[in-house]
Design an enzyme around this catalytic site. Sequence first.
Site, PDB file in Angstrom:
ATOM      1  N   GLY A 114       0.775  -1.234  -0.100  1.00  0.00           N
ATOM      2  CA  GLY A 114      -0.038  -0.018   0.146  1.00  0.00           C
ATOM      3  C   GLY A 114       0.822   1.343  -0.013  1.00  0.00           C
TER       4      GLY A 114
ATOM      5  N   GLY B 227      -0.420   4.842  -0.799  1.00  0.00           N
ATOM      6  CA  GLY B 227      -1.369   5.672   0.087  1.00  0.00           C
ATOM      7  C   GLY B 227      -0.875   6.886   0.843  1.00  0.00           C
ATOM      8  CD  GLN B 228      -3.932  10.470   4.643  1.00  0.00           C
ATOM      9  OE1 GLN B 228      -4.799   9.697   4.749  1.00  0.00           O
ATOM     10  NE2 GLN B 228      -3.912  11.805   5.123  1.00  0.00           N
TER      11      GLN B 228
ATOM     12  CG  ASP C 139      -0.286   0.799  -4.006  1.00  0.00           C
ATOM     13  OD1 ASP C 139      -0.284   1.369  -3.112  1.00  0.00           O
ATOM     14  OD2 ASP C 139      -1.512   0.538  -4.290  1.00  0.00           O
TER      15      ASP C 139
ATOM     16  CE1 TYR D 229      -9.328   0.545   7.507  1.00  0.00           C
ATOM     17  CE2 TYR D 229     -10.604   1.955   9.268  1.00  0.00           C
ATOM     18  CZ  TYR D 229      -9.480   1.571   8.508  1.00  0.00           C
ATOM     19  OH  TYR D 229      -8.157   2.318   8.789  1.00  0.00           O
TER      20      TYR D 229
ATOM     21  CE  LYS E 265      -6.629  -1.620   8.606  1.00  0.00           C
ATOM     22  NZ  LYS E 265      -5.192  -1.644   8.251  1.00  0.00           N
TER      23      LYS E 265
END
Length: 314
Positions: A7, A10-11, A31, A138, A142
């Site tokens: 990932g 991502g941010q 990614d 989500y 998690k």
Amino acid sequence: MKVLITGAGGQVGLELITHLLARGDTVCATDLKERPAAAPADVPWRHLDVTDPAAVHALVQQEQPDSIFHLAAILSATGEQMPNVAYRVNQTGTYNVLEACRQVGVRQLIFTSTIAAFGPGLPDLVPNDVPMRPSTMYGVTKVAGELLGEYYHQKWDLDFRCVRYPGLISAGVPGGGTSDYALHMYTDGIKRGHYESFCHADTRIPLMYMPDAIRALVDLAAAPRERLKRCVYNIAAMSPTAAEIAESVRSAVPDVDLTFCSDPHRQAILDSWPRALDDGVARDEWGWHHEYDLDAMTAHLVPEVRKMIEHGLL
Ligand code: SER
């Protein structure tokens, strides 16, 4: 040290790459998406679909990283629109990464959990170890990732370490989170001059500025294992209301127009999350501390957002 990131586009990933390269690590960025314009040009960028166990195993086997930062995930708002995809990426993807670590013999796995892993009905200041009853796909996936990681730690001696992130704010493009109203007040507020938050003005959730979030990951990864009594840690920085964030943005961008119009679905998600996290355990065990409160973040972030807009990156 050789680090593999899932990932990576991502941010969090993009900022983490820059930080790890600057301290001299060898980084392999992976990614599903192509290399973004904001990614450092000198980092190798490999295509990886974490839902494909053979692909995950092959890449980990080939790269032989000392440590994996597993960031690939579908966030809460997108996850409620596509629960099936969220399950595959977050649940199956995390299992695939754990299995690859076990099979290849990767020493350490760093995982990012979230405030969304908790559920409603908890005290205003939520301790580290409480019953987890999340209400989004989500959050469910998690919690499962936290538990699976603990299992691999006990059973296979994998050095699994995890932070529960607050909503993260940075000058990057957000990726389908329910906490994104906070970030948009800065990015849209500066770029377009106005932003309407999809929550009530008095909504309060834990938030963190990205430099603190990156430091949390690398500090936890580097902490001596014998000091750590657990695998999963709350971390915290600030818990302003949406109105307080708007006030802080206005203090730096005086003509900005920030309003509120609550969307029932996203409001329900926000209302199910903690209002603040107790991060005392992380402070005691590995010296975690935040540096940015709301106004310090605003002072740093507003010029960063202006720079990103000038460079066409926002
Ligand atoms: N930022 C995340 C989200 O909004 C919370 O961890 O989904």
